[in-house]
Enzyme design. Structure first.
Site, mmCIF file in Angstrom:
data_model
loop_
_atom_site.group_PDB
_atom_site.id
_atom_site.type_symbol
_atom_site.label_atom_id
_atom_site.label_comp_id
_atom_site.label_asym_id
_atom_site.label_seq_id
_atom_site.Cartn_x
_atom_site.Cartn_y
_atom_site.Cartn_z
ATOM 1 N N GLY A 1 0.476 -1.278 0.433
ATOM 2 C CA GLY A 1 -0.093 -0.373 -0.299
ATOM 3 C C GLY A 1 1.202 1.272 0.243
ATOM 4 O O GLY A 1 1.705 0.718 0.085
ATOM 5 N N THR B 1 3.525 -0.852 8.623
ATOM 6 C CA THR B 1 4.432 -1.351 9.679
ATOM 7 C C THR B 1 4.250 -1.427 10.740
ATOM 8 O O THR B 1 3.922 -1.877 12.039
ATOM 9 C CB THR B 1 5.471 -0.009 9.543
ATOM 10 N N SER C 1 -4.545 3.193 -18.376
ATOM 11 C CA SER C 1 -5.974 2.927 -18.017
ATOM 12 C C SER C 1 -6.092 4.565 -18.863
ATOM 13 O O SER C 1 -7.036 4.862 -18.008
ATOM 14 C CB SER C 1 -6.047 3.374 -16.523
ATOM 15 N N LYS D 1 -7.943 4.788 -7.115
ATOM 16 C CA LYS D 1 -8.521 5.604 -8.603
ATOM 17 C C LYS D 1 -10.300 6.920 -8.095
ATOM 18 O O LYS D 1 -10.226 7.661 -7.751
ATOM 19 C CB LYS D 1 -8.918 5.571 -9.668
#
Length: 781
Positions: free
Chosen positions: A365, A372, A688, A731
């Site tokens: 991510g 973490t 895209s 998005k």
């Protein structure tokens, strides 16, 4: 060489030397007058020469051979040599002849008279130059003094030589005598022979002898040091052996035995597996037989200490209470439902099946999304120890597997070292930034991780230093990455990937209220009575002062507010301050980001697209324009190969459908098309943006404006189909952050909307399309 007696010294000047002599090619060292030298002869030609000389006047010429000349005698003979008398000849059973030569005088080789059966040439006797002066006397005394030191230091020179040298009277003979016994180099001995001026000969000889003395003194110093150390070592050894005998008689145990017994007790206490225990016992036996002074003693002891200190059989008890674990995970982190559910599932199965292997998880991510920190929370929920190891920039395979014990200062790899620090064999082990691991000539660390992160192999993980298997199957490995692509496929296949998307504004608000603001207040010594940040102020910070998928910049901005407030408190203002959106300018300055979409109007040739980035989603604009030309397509904005191909596909579609789209069919023959994607300093790639480019091009060609309220994403084909793309959640979140109200997506991406939070979906209007015609009809006015 053997010196002649005092009487022979003067009689050599009276010997009559024939004008023509047989020549013996000597070795590299010169033969000096008044000296006796033994020579072994095996060459048939030289044996005949000796036989003929013995039958005659017994006088021959001896000339040294040049080492830098490849020709054979007589071409390689020095010009100056020595006339010598054969004193004795002895024939040996093997056919060789041993000859004792006595030097008579220096001679110069003239014309060679014959070469076969041996060399014979005309010679001329040369006389040395001697002028007795105080300088000459000083040189003689100095050379004799140096020679006495030389004899005392050189192990191969008898003491009688210094006595013999002192008894010589002729300066030239003294110089020759010292030269013979001073271990001169071949060229140097010939140089002394050729120096006819006695004073000059002594000066050169003084330099050579001084050099030889320095070498002998240095060798003597080294020898004495070595002997002293050896004597010291032998003395210590004898004393230690005596001490052992005394302690044995008294029933006492020495320190070394105590140390070995302590190590043995630690090894037994560690409960090593059979293979490791066998290796430890073997090394312990070696250590017991090894003297402490041995270089390998410390290496073996360190290895045994590592074996004994590892948690072979030490483990923590898992907390299998699913409800309690969920409460702990919720306390520490907001959202991250995928991760929490996976951990709770593991706990549930672990409660049903006790010997279950630990999963290998990979959290992927954007930065600042809690990858973490969730590792620490998982360890707390499971009741396990936590250890973290950063892989960013690691390029050496030995960092993972360690160095072999043959290397000086060798240690186990970072995996074993981390397990040692954790103190248990089942910790939560976080491998941070696995996507930033490197490789160079020292090896590929990612290849070394293949065994570590494979549940079918890591039960017998082999470290180069330990060289015995260590069981890592009970360790819960968690890796983190910002991007999945750089991770090698073989390594990626061994991990269960959980993607962590960016946070929405509402989620950031909840996290700020529950975690970030209390944390920053505590770190800056403030309390809730001194500072309060309203919800609208937090949302304003998120919208106008940060643009990120994670939370790091939001936490920094909250920290800035706390620091400003702390300074006010330090200056005497201890009242309660509530930060509202209107007051943010006083604390954080002017807004850093603006919503471009909200400020734009409907324009021709400008379409709004959605992109995925490692930091989350983002909004991008595609601009197209026409200019007179010859049909060239110009692409700018640092577009990658795939994105350039999307632009060409969009243009080809527009040309093929020109009539139905209201575009001049021959537009490409008299116009150039320029497509630009702003933020030109940032590289961009991917398929895209296909429909975004198509809308921008058709808008520019047909002179129809594009609606500013619609953002779109999807891949286009030449036939006008809209294909699905990835990163839908990121998005959509980017569109929401930018203030967009309508989002156009491929029909096949409908299921991906389930990942988008419900409150975000409610605030947006989604248009699902399958053909580019639907896209154009929904975006062009």
């Amino acid at each position: 060489m053997i010196p002649t007696d005092e009487k022979s010294e003067s009689k050599f000047t009276e010997v009559l030397i024939p004008e023509e002599l047989a020549i013996i090619p000597g070795g590299p060292d010169a033969v000096f007058p008044a000296m006796m030298v033994p020579v072994a002869v095996s060459n048939e030609r030289t044996i005949k020469l000796v036989d003929d000389a013995v039958a005659g006047d017994k006088i021959v010429g001896v000339f040294a051979q040049r080492q830098d000349v490849e020709e054979q005698p007589p071409a390689n003979l020095y010009e100056i040599g020595t006339a010598s008398s054969i004193v004795r000849m002895l024939k040996m059973p093997d056919g060789t002849v041993h000859v004792l030569l006595q030097g008579i005088a220096r001679i110069r080789l003239g014309q060679v008279a014959q070469v076969e059966p041996y060399i014979k040439g005309r010679i001329e006797r040369v006389e040395e130059k001697l002028e007795r002066t105080p300088e000459l006397e000083a040189l003689i005394r100095n050379i004799l003094s140096l020679f006495q030191k030389l004899v005392s230091l050189a192990p191969n020179l008898p003491d009688e030589l210094s006595v013999a040298a002192v008894n010589l009277t002729e300066p030239g003979v003294i110089a020759d005598f010292v030269a013979v016994h001073s271990n001169l180099k071949p060229g140097e001995s010939q140089e002394i022979l050729e120096t006819l001026d006695v004073q000059e000969r002594l000066e050169k000889l003084t330099t050579f002898v001084n050099r030889e003395l320095e070498i002998l003194e240095l060798g003597s110093k080294i020898q004495s040091q070595v002997k002293s150390e050896m004597d010291k070592g032998q003395r210590e050894f004898l004393l230690r052996e005596q001490l052992k005998a005394i302690q044995k008689e008294l029933g006492e145990v020495d320190e070394r035995t105590v140390e070995i017994n302590e190590i043995r007790a630690k090894i037994e206490e560690a409960k090593l597996p059979p293979e490791a225990a066998k290796e430890a016992e073997r090394e312990l036996d070696r250590l017991a037989k090894m003297p402490p002074q041995a270089a390998e003693y410390t290496t073996v002891r360190t290895y045994l200490e590592w074996l004994a200190s590892l948690p072979w059989a030490v483990s923590t008890e898992d907390n299998l209470d699913v409800a309690q674990a969920q409460r702990i995970l919720d306390e520490d982190h907001y959202d991250l439902e995928k991760v929490k559910e996976r951990i709770l599932d593991y706990l549930a199965v672990r409660g049903l099946k006790g010997d279950m292997k630990s999963p290998i998880l990979c959290f992927v991510g954007p930065p600042g999304t809690g990858k973490t920190s969730i590792g620490k929370s998982i360890a707390r929920a499971l009741g396990r120890n936590f250890i973290r190891m950063s892989l960013g920039g690691v390029r050496d395979e030995a960092e993972i597997r360690g160095h072999r014990r043959t290397y000086v200062g060798a240690l186990p790899g970072r995996i074993i070292q981390s397990i040692h620090r954790a103190g248990s064999n089942n910790p939560v082990f976080m491998l941070d930034e696995i996507d930033k691991i490197g490789a160079d000539f020292r090896g590929d660390p990612s290849a070394a991780l293949l065994e570590t992160l494979d549940p079918e192999q890591n039960f017998a993980f082999s470290d180069h230093y330990l060289e015995v298997p260590f069981d890592l199957s009970r360790v819960m490995f968690i890796t983190t990455a910002n991007i999945i692509d750089p991770i090698p496929p073989a390594l990626r296949d061994r991990m269960e990937v959980l993607e962590l998307s960016g946070y929405t504004e509402i989620e950031k608000l909840h996290i700020a209220k529950k975690f970030l603001i209390p944390k920053q207040l505590e770190e800056h010594g403030l309390s809730g009575d001194m500072l309060k940040i309203s919800d609208n102020a937090v949302l304003s910070i998120v919208r106008n002062h940060t643009r990120e998928a994670g939370l790091r910049n939001l936490e920094r901005e909250i920290g800035t507010i706390c620091r400003k407030r702390a300074r006010q408190v330090a200056q005497g203002d201890k009242g309660k301050v509530t930060v509202t959106p209107n007051k943010l300018v006083d604390f954080l300055g002017q807004r850093k980001f603006r919503h471009e979409v909200a400020e734009r109007t409907d324009e021709i040739g400008v379409a709004t697209g959605l992109a995925w980035t490692p930091a989350g989603g983002d909004v991008l604009f595609v601009e197209s324009t026409l200019m007179p030309g010859k049909g060239n397509l110009i692409l700018t904005g640092q577009l990658g190969d795939v994105m350039q191909e999307s632009a060409r596909a969009a243009l080809s579609f527009a040309r093929s459908k020109a009539a139905s789209l209201g575009i001049e069919e021959d537009f490409y023959s008299k116009n150039d098309v320029h497509v630009h994607v702003p933020a030109g300093a940032i590289p961009k790639d991917g398929p895209s943006a296909g429909i975004t480019m198509a809308v921008s091009l058709v808008s520019a060609l047909s002179k129809r404006p594009v609606s500013k309220d619609i953002a779109m994403t999807g891949e286009i084909t030449l036939r006008g189909k809209v294909l699905p793309v990835g990163g839908i959640k990121e998005k959509v979140l980017a569109a929401n952050r930018a203030g967009i109200k309508k989002v156009m997506l491929p029909k096949d991406n409908e299921n991906d909307l389930e990942e988008v939070p419900q409150h975000i979906r409610k605030g947006l209007d989604f248009i699902l399309v399958e053909q580019i015609d639907e896209v154009l009809s929904g975006t062009l006015k």
